[in-house]
Write a protein that holds these residues in place. Structure first.
Motif, mmCIF file in Angstrom:
data_model
loop_
_atom_site.group_PDB
_atom_site.id
_atom_site.type_symbol
_atom_site.label_atom_id
_atom_site.label_comp_id
_atom_site.label_asym_id
_atom_site.label_seq_id
_atom_site.Cartn_x
_atom_site.Cartn_y
_atom_site.Cartn_z
ATOM 1 N N GLY A 141 -18.873 31.237 -33.094
ATOM 2 C CA GLY A 141 -19.254 29.850 -32.696
ATOM 3 C C GLY A 141 -18.495 28.593 -32.859
ATOM 4 N N LYS A 142 -17.134 28.711 -32.987
ATOM 5 C CA LYS A 142 -16.098 27.450 -33.399
ATOM 6 C C LYS A 142 -16.541 26.433 -32.634
ATOM 7 C CE LYS A 142 -12.813 30.294 -32.943
ATOM 8 N NZ LYS A 142 -13.599 31.690 -32.510
ATOM 9 N N THR A 143 -16.522 26.752 -31.190
ATOM 10 C CA THR A 143 -16.721 25.704 -30.202
ATOM 11 C C THR A 143 -18.080 24.695 -30.153
ATOM 12 O OG1 THR A 143 -14.976 26.692 -28.601
ATOM 13 C CG2 THR A 143 -16.496 24.919 -27.762
ATOM 14 N N SER A 144 -18.861 25.769 -30.197
ATOM 15 C CA SER A 144 -20.421 25.058 -30.205
ATOM 16 C C SER A 144 -20.705 24.270 -31.641
ATOM 17 C CB SER A 144 -21.586 26.042 -30.106
ATOM 18 O OG SER A 144 -21.178 27.199 -31.120
ATOM 19 N N SER A 145 -19.881 24.648 -32.969
ATOM 20 C CA SER A 145 -20.073 24.023 -34.011
ATOM 21 C C SER A 145 -19.656 22.468 -34.051
ATOM 22 C CB SER A 145 -19.425 24.750 -35.123
ATOM 23 O OG SER A 145 -18.200 24.560 -35.216
ATOM 24 N N LEU A 146 -18.829 22.131 -32.787
ATOM 25 C CA LEU A 146 -18.198 21.015 -32.695
ATOM 26 C C LEU A 146 -19.326 19.770 -32.481
ATOM 27 C CD1 LEU A 146 -15.391 21.506 -29.984
ATOM 28 C CD2 LEU A 146 -15.107 20.987 -32.664
ATOM 29 N N ILE A 147 -20.715 20.237 -32.186
ATOM 30 C CA ILE A 147 -21.941 19.302 -31.800
ATOM 31 C C ILE A 147 -22.180 18.478 -33.268
ATOM 32 C CG2 ILE A 147 -23.666 20.963 -32.798
ATOM 33 C CD1 ILE A 147 -25.258 20.093 -30.318
ATOM 34 N N SER A 148 -21.890 19.026 -34.467
ATOM 35 C CA SER A 148 -22.010 18.108 -35.289
ATOM 36 C C SER A 148 -21.058 16.647 -35.334
ATOM 37 C CB SER A 148 -22.070 18.571 -36.738
ATOM 38 O OG SER A 148 -20.575 18.893 -37.134
ATOM 39 N N LEU A 149 -19.951 16.656 -34.792
ATOM 40 C CA LEU A 149 -19.161 15.716 -34.512
ATOM 41 C C LEU A 149 -19.688 14.836 -33.602
ATOM 42 C CD1 LEU A 149 -15.847 17.449 -35.088
ATOM 43 C CD2 LEU A 149 -16.840 15.948 -36.743
ATOM 44 N N GLU A 154 -29.682 19.353 -27.691
ATOM 45 C CA GLU A 154 -30.259 18.672 -28.914
ATOM 46 C C GLU A 154 -29.999 17.254 -28.851
ATOM 47 O OE1 GLU A 154 -28.582 20.292 -32.314
ATOM 48 O OE2 GLU A 154 -29.220 22.223 -31.985
ATOM 49 N N CYS A 155 -28.843 16.742 -27.902
ATOM 50 C CA CYS A 155 -28.573 15.382 -27.918
ATOM 51 C C CYS A 155 -27.881 15.102 -26.677
ATOM 52 C CB CYS A 155 -27.572 15.090 -28.941
ATOM 53 S SG CYS A 155 -26.294 15.866 -29.315
ATOM 54 N N PRO A 156 -28.697 15.215 -25.385
ATOM 55 C CA PRO A 156 -28.132 15.050 -24.240
ATOM 56 C C PRO A 156 -27.794 13.680 -23.771
ATOM 57 C CG PRO A 156 -30.508 15.015 -24.076
ATOM 58 C CD PRO A 156 -30.235 15.519 -25.587
ATOM 59 N N ASP A 157 -28.157 12.492 -24.718
ATOM 60 C CA ASP A 157 -27.592 11.324 -24.520
ATOM 61 C C ASP A 157 -26.127 10.808 -24.916
ATOM 62 O OD1 ASP A 157 -28.705 11.793 -27.011
ATOM 63 O OD2 ASP A 157 -28.807 9.727 -27.310
ATOM 64 N N LEU A 158 -25.650 12.174 -25.692
ATOM 65 C CA LEU A 158 -24.360 11.917 -26.360
ATOM 66 C C LEU A 158 -23.393 13.003 -25.141
ATOM 67 C CD1 LEU A 158 -24.729 12.138 -29.906
ATOM 68 C CD2 LEU A 158 -24.539 9.965 -28.402
ATOM 69 N N ILE A 159 -23.816 13.280 -24.092
ATOM 70 C CA ILE A 159 -22.956 14.246 -23.447
ATOM 71 C C ILE A 159 -21.650 13.794 -23.069
ATOM 72 C CG2 ILE A 159 -24.200 13.973 -21.237
ATOM 73 C CD1 ILE A 159 -22.796 17.514 -22.596
ATOM 74 N N ASP A 160 -21.770 12.445 -22.710
ATOM 75 C CA ASP A 160 -20.563 11.875 -22.189
ATOM 76 C C ASP A 160 -19.484 11.312 -22.965
ATOM 77 O OD1 ASP A 160 -21.602 11.965 -19.484
ATOM 78 O OD2 ASP A 160 -22.511 9.663 -19.597
ATOM 79 N N ASN A 161 -19.888 11.588 -24.262
ATOM 80 C CA ASN A 161 -18.856 11.446 -25.208
ATOM 81 C C ASN A 161 -17.981 12.490 -25.588
ATOM 82 O OD1 ASN A 161 -19.836 8.994 -26.038
ATOM 83 N ND2 ASN A 161 -20.344 9.333 -28.044
ATOM 84 N N VAL A 162 -18.182 13.481 -24.898
ATOM 85 C CA VAL A 162 -17.229 14.733 -24.814
ATOM 86 C C VAL A 162 -16.598 14.734 -23.252
ATOM 87 C CG1 VAL A 162 -16.910 17.222 -25.084
ATOM 88 C CG2 VAL A 162 -18.662 15.856 -26.517
ATOM 89 N N GLU A 163 -15.459 14.763 -23.317
ATOM 90 C CA GLU A 163 -14.533 14.779 -22.188
ATOM 91 C C GLU A 163 -13.331 15.886 -22.227
ATOM 92 O OE1 GLU A 163 -13.070 11.564 -20.147
ATOM 93 O OE2 GLU A 163 -14.302 10.343 -20.357
ATOM 94 N N PRO A 198 -27.444 8.236 -33.378
ATOM 95 C CA PRO A 198 -26.534 7.190 -33.080
ATOM 96 C C PRO A 198 -26.449 7.105 -31.100
ATOM 97 C CG PRO A 198 -25.000 9.164 -33.173
ATOM 98 C CD PRO A 198 -26.381 9.471 -33.760
ATOM 99 N N ALA A 199 -26.367 5.789 -30.960
ATOM 100 C CA ALA A 199 -26.345 5.398 -29.380
ATOM 101 C C ALA A 199 -25.119 6.093 -28.766
ATOM 102 C CB ALA A 199 -26.664 3.954 -29.312
ATOM 103 N N PRO A 200 -24.972 6.380 -27.801
ATOM 104 C CA PRO A 200 -23.583 6.795 -27.335
ATOM 105 C C PRO A 200 -22.692 5.862 -27.259
ATOM 106 C CG PRO A 200 -25.742 7.222 -25.741
ATOM 107 C CD PRO A 200 -26.034 6.625 -26.725
ATOM 108 N N ALA A 201 -21.629 6.170 -27.857
ATOM 109 C CA ALA A 201 -20.472 5.155 -27.897
ATOM 110 C C ALA A 201 -19.876 4.906 -26.547
ATOM 111 C CB ALA A 201 -19.379 5.812 -28.809
#
Length: 299
Positions: free
Chosen positions: A24-32, A58-67, A283-286
């Motif tokens: 679960g290394k990759t999925s644990s990035l969700i806290s960041l 859990e936080c679909p509004d933040l999906i665009d913060n991950v590229e 937090p609002a999406p950066a």
């Protein structure tokens, strides 16, 4: 000569993040992601499905913060088995991204240019996932440049390929962890257990051969381990019986952190940021301030 008070400790996190396959290394990035960090992923494993599903849940509004920008060689079936289709390019493409992050959006055809990752600063995180596949890509690329027979007709000797690939991976890691590479780094790696003198087994990051693996942690001030025991995932920040770890904030941090929140907590403490006094709204999406784009025409 500068005093230790002016050392860059705490401004950036350079982390080697180890764990068994599927821990679960990759999925644990969700806290960041939830902590508001823009994350730019180089997924040579191309296994982002669990992280994508978790963020959308859990936080679909933040999906665009991950590229992400995938570097992986295509393979084709032949009478001799699966082989790389054409010249191996994954290693070269991945290294270029570490020098200058630019890619073509597959949906829009736009060329996105974020500039050198070394200049992103402390508010962004570069994640390489994983070291194992980076090593494989490096070896495949280096091997493709070597004639299988010399001019004298002698048999192919792969030792030069092996050692040169090791040197290139070590050089890449040295560059990422250098002071002038000013952004946060998480290098995800699988654990490889190696027999040590005296019969004890110790865990090291999987690299190219056993000689490179013990050298890799030497470059990282932060070395952590994720383990999944009976469904309970824990990030260890202090050495275990079989794996030596490192944590510059060990006096202020728990030796065990839950995987669901652990990486964000590690970053908060390592960067000397205060703990939230009361629960805050997500937090609002950066805003992703994309650079000027150049539209390309596909033919």
């Amino acid at each position: 000569m500068p005093s230790l008070a002016h050392h860059h400790s705490g401004s950036l996190v350079k982390m080697l993040y180890m764990g068994d396959s599927k821990a679960g290394k990759t999925s644990s990035l969700i806290s960041l992601v939830k902590a508001g960090f823009p994350i730019r992923l180089q997924p040579l494993d191309n296994l982002l499905d669990p992280l994508h599903a978790l963020i959308m849940h859990e936080c679909p509004d933040l999906i665009d913060n991950v590229e992400f920008c995938t570097s992986r060689d295509n393979r084709k079936a032949t009478s001799e088995g699966m082989v790389i289709a054409g010249q191996p390019r994954a290693y070269v493409d991945a290294v270029k991204m570490l020098y200058h992050w630019t890619y073509t959006d597959e949906e829009t055809g736009e060329v996105i240019d974020y500039g050198p990752p070394s200049e992103w600063g402390p508010d962004c995180i570069l994640v390489i996932d994983s070291l194992s596949r980076f090593c494989d890509a490096c070896y495949d690329w280096r091997d493709s440049l070597t004639p299988k027979k010399s001019k004298s007709g002698s048999d192919y000797d792969g030792r030069a390929v092996f050692y040169d690939a090791q040197d290139r991976i070590e050089g890449m890691i040295a560059g990422l962890t250098a002071k002038k590479y000013r952004t946060n780094i998480i290098l995800i790696a699988h654990v490889q257990y190696i027999d040590m003198p005296g019969g004890k087994k110790k865990g090291f990051p999987q690299g190219i051969g056993k000689a490179l693996s013990p050298i890799i942690p030497q470059y990282f001030p932060s070395v952590t381990l994720l383990e999944n025991k009976s469904g309970e995932r824990t990030i260890y920040t202090a050495s275990t019986a079989n794996v030596d770890l490192a944590n510059p904030a060990r006096f202020r941090m728990s030796e065990e952190l839950p995987a669901e929140t652990g990486l964000a907590e590690f970053f908060r403490i390592a960067r000397n940021q205060p703990e939230a006094k009361e629960p805050a709204a997500p937090p609002a999406p950066a805003p992703l301030r994309r650079p000027q784009t150049v539209t390309t025409i596909r033919r």
